[in-house]
Design a protein around this motif. Structure first.
Motif, PDB file in Angstrom:
ATOM      1  N   THR A  42      11.208 -96.018 -57.285  1.00 29.67           N
ATOM      2  CA  THR A  42      11.680 -94.992 -56.664  1.00 29.67           C
ATOM      3  C   THR A  42      12.569 -94.832 -55.430  1.00 29.67           C
ATOM      4  O   THR A  42      12.433 -95.536 -54.636  1.00 29.67           O
ATOM      5  CB  THR A  42      10.290 -94.002 -56.352  1.00 29.67           C
ATOM      6  N   ALA A  44      15.999 -92.529 -53.553  1.00 28.79           N
ATOM      7  CA  ALA A  44      16.613 -91.170 -53.457  1.00 28.79           C
ATOM      8  C   ALA A  44      17.939 -91.255 -53.907  1.00 28.79           C
ATOM      9  O   ALA A  44      18.777 -92.364 -54.071  1.00 28.79           O
ATOM     10  CB  ALA A  44      16.680 -90.829 -52.032  1.00 28.79           C
ATOM     11  N   THR A 103      19.224 -87.269 -60.207  1.00 26.68           N
ATOM     12  CA  THR A 103      17.882 -87.135 -59.912  1.00 26.68           C
ATOM     13  C   THR A 103      17.080 -87.218 -61.303  1.00 26.68           C
ATOM     14  O   THR A 103      17.842 -86.934 -62.124  1.00 26.68           O
ATOM     15  CB  THR A 103      17.482 -86.054 -59.036  1.00 26.68           C
ATOM     16  N   GLU A 105      14.171 -89.186 -64.172  1.00 34.70           N
ATOM     17  CA  GLU A 105      13.939 -90.476 -64.682  1.00 34.70           C
ATOM     18  C   GLU A 105      15.102 -91.145 -65.305  1.00 34.70           C
ATOM     19  O   GLU A 105      15.839 -90.603 -66.021  1.00 34.70           O
ATOM     20  CB  GLU A 105      13.007 -90.266 -65.868  1.00 34.70           C
ATOM     21  N   MET A 130      12.949 -93.725 -60.714  1.00 33.45           N
ATOM     22  CA  MET A 130      12.786 -92.520 -60.600  1.00 33.45           C
ATOM     23  C   MET A 130      13.688 -91.977 -59.315  1.00 33.45           C
ATOM     24  O   MET A 130      13.624 -92.548 -58.462  1.00 33.45           O
ATOM     25  CB  MET A 130      11.065 -92.092 -60.108  1.00 33.45           C
ATOM     26  N   THR A 132      14.931 -89.357 -56.575  1.00 29.73           N
ATOM     27  CA  THR A 132      14.342 -88.060 -55.981  1.00 29.73           C
ATOM     28  C   THR A 132      15.507 -87.650 -55.076  1.00 29.73           C
ATOM     29  O   THR A 132      16.562 -88.194 -55.038  1.00 29.73           O
ATOM     30  CB  THR A 132      12.980 -88.404 -55.238  1.00 29.73           C
ATOM     31  N   THR A 133      15.178 -86.477 -54.764  1.00 29.00           N
ATOM     32  CA  THR A 133      16.119 -85.761 -53.722  1.00 29.00           C
ATOM     33  C   THR A 133      16.105 -86.055 -52.250  1.00 29.00           C
ATOM     34  O   THR A 133      16.876 -86.045 -51.338  1.00 29.00           O
ATOM     35  CB  THR A 133      16.081 -84.265 -54.081  1.00 29.00           C
ATOM     36  N   GLU A 134      14.627 -86.760 -51.960  1.00 30.27           N
ATOM     37  CA  GLU A 134      14.615 -86.904 -50.852  1.00 30.27           C
ATOM     38  C   GLU A 134      14.420 -88.421 -50.624  1.00 30.27           C
ATOM     39  O   GLU A 134      14.218 -89.100 -51.698  1.00 30.27           O
ATOM     40  CB  GLU A 134      13.188 -86.230 -50.286  1.00 30.27           C
ATOM     41  N   ALA A 136      12.882 -91.828 -50.166  1.00 28.52           N
ATOM     42  CA  ALA A 136      11.464 -92.672 -50.976  1.00 28.52           C
ATOM     43  C   ALA A 136      10.938 -93.244 -49.587  1.00 28.52           C
ATOM     44  O   ALA A 136      11.379 -93.597 -48.712  1.00 28.52           O
ATOM     45  CB  ALA A 136      11.949 -93.276 -51.845  1.00 28.52           C
ATOM     46  N   ARG A 140       8.823 -98.717 -51.556  1.00 29.75           N
ATOM     47  CA  ARG A 140       8.543 -97.933 -52.785  1.00 29.75           C
ATOM     48  C   ARG A 140       9.020 -98.696 -54.022  1.00 29.75           C
ATOM     49  O   ARG A 140       8.728 -98.153 -55.155  1.00 29.75           O
ATOM     50  CB  ARG A 140       9.842 -96.846 -52.832  1.00 29.75           C
TER      51      ARG A 140
END
Length: 144
Positions: A42, A44, A103, A105, A130, A132-134, A136, A140
């Protein structure tokens, strides 16, 4: 005199072979190794990550989600023997670096191949990413 030379020759040791780390660039935020279990990570959006491979043959990217942008690819020796002049063969590192842009999958598929054989695919591995917007959390990358 001859005894002294024989004694000196007997004392000479082969240089110690040391394992070398993969050549992962410093600006990489996460990494996953294809030769270890777990190919999920994961990150960002905007972060860079590395996929580390080790093989006597070659790993190549076979498929890539559009939201993962290739940045660079490097290779290097896996041990100090391979840095000696005239050394040939043996496994080597190949490191693929990507930047996560979209962002959700995303994914990558890699093939281990014998490039000189027309149907030389030996193995296939998938990396699930994955994005994300934030930021990680640390640690991770599973299989890191």
């Amino acid at each position: 005199m001859a005894l002294g030379l024989l004694t000196l020759a007997a004392c000479e040791r082969e240089p110690e072979v040391r394992r070398l780390d993969p050549p992962v660039p410093a600006d990489v935020d996460a990494q996953v190794a294809l030769n270890e279990p777990g190919h999920n990570l994961t990150v960002a959006a905007g972060e860079r990550f590395a996929v580390v491979t080790e093989s006597n043959f070659s790993w190549r990217e076979a498929e890539r989600s559009a939201g993962l942008v290739p940045v660079t690819e490097t290779a290097g020796a896996t041990d100090t023997n391979q840095t000696e002049r005239g050394w040939t063969g043996g496994p080597y590192w190949r490191v693929f670096v990507y930047e996560a842009r979209d962002t959700g999958e995303q994914g990558l598929t890699f093939e281990e191949v014998r490039e000189w054989e027309p149907d030389g695919v030996l193995d296939t591995r998938r990396v699930a990413v994955m994005v994300t917007t934030e930021n990680a959390s640390p640690g991770r990358a599973e299989g890191r």
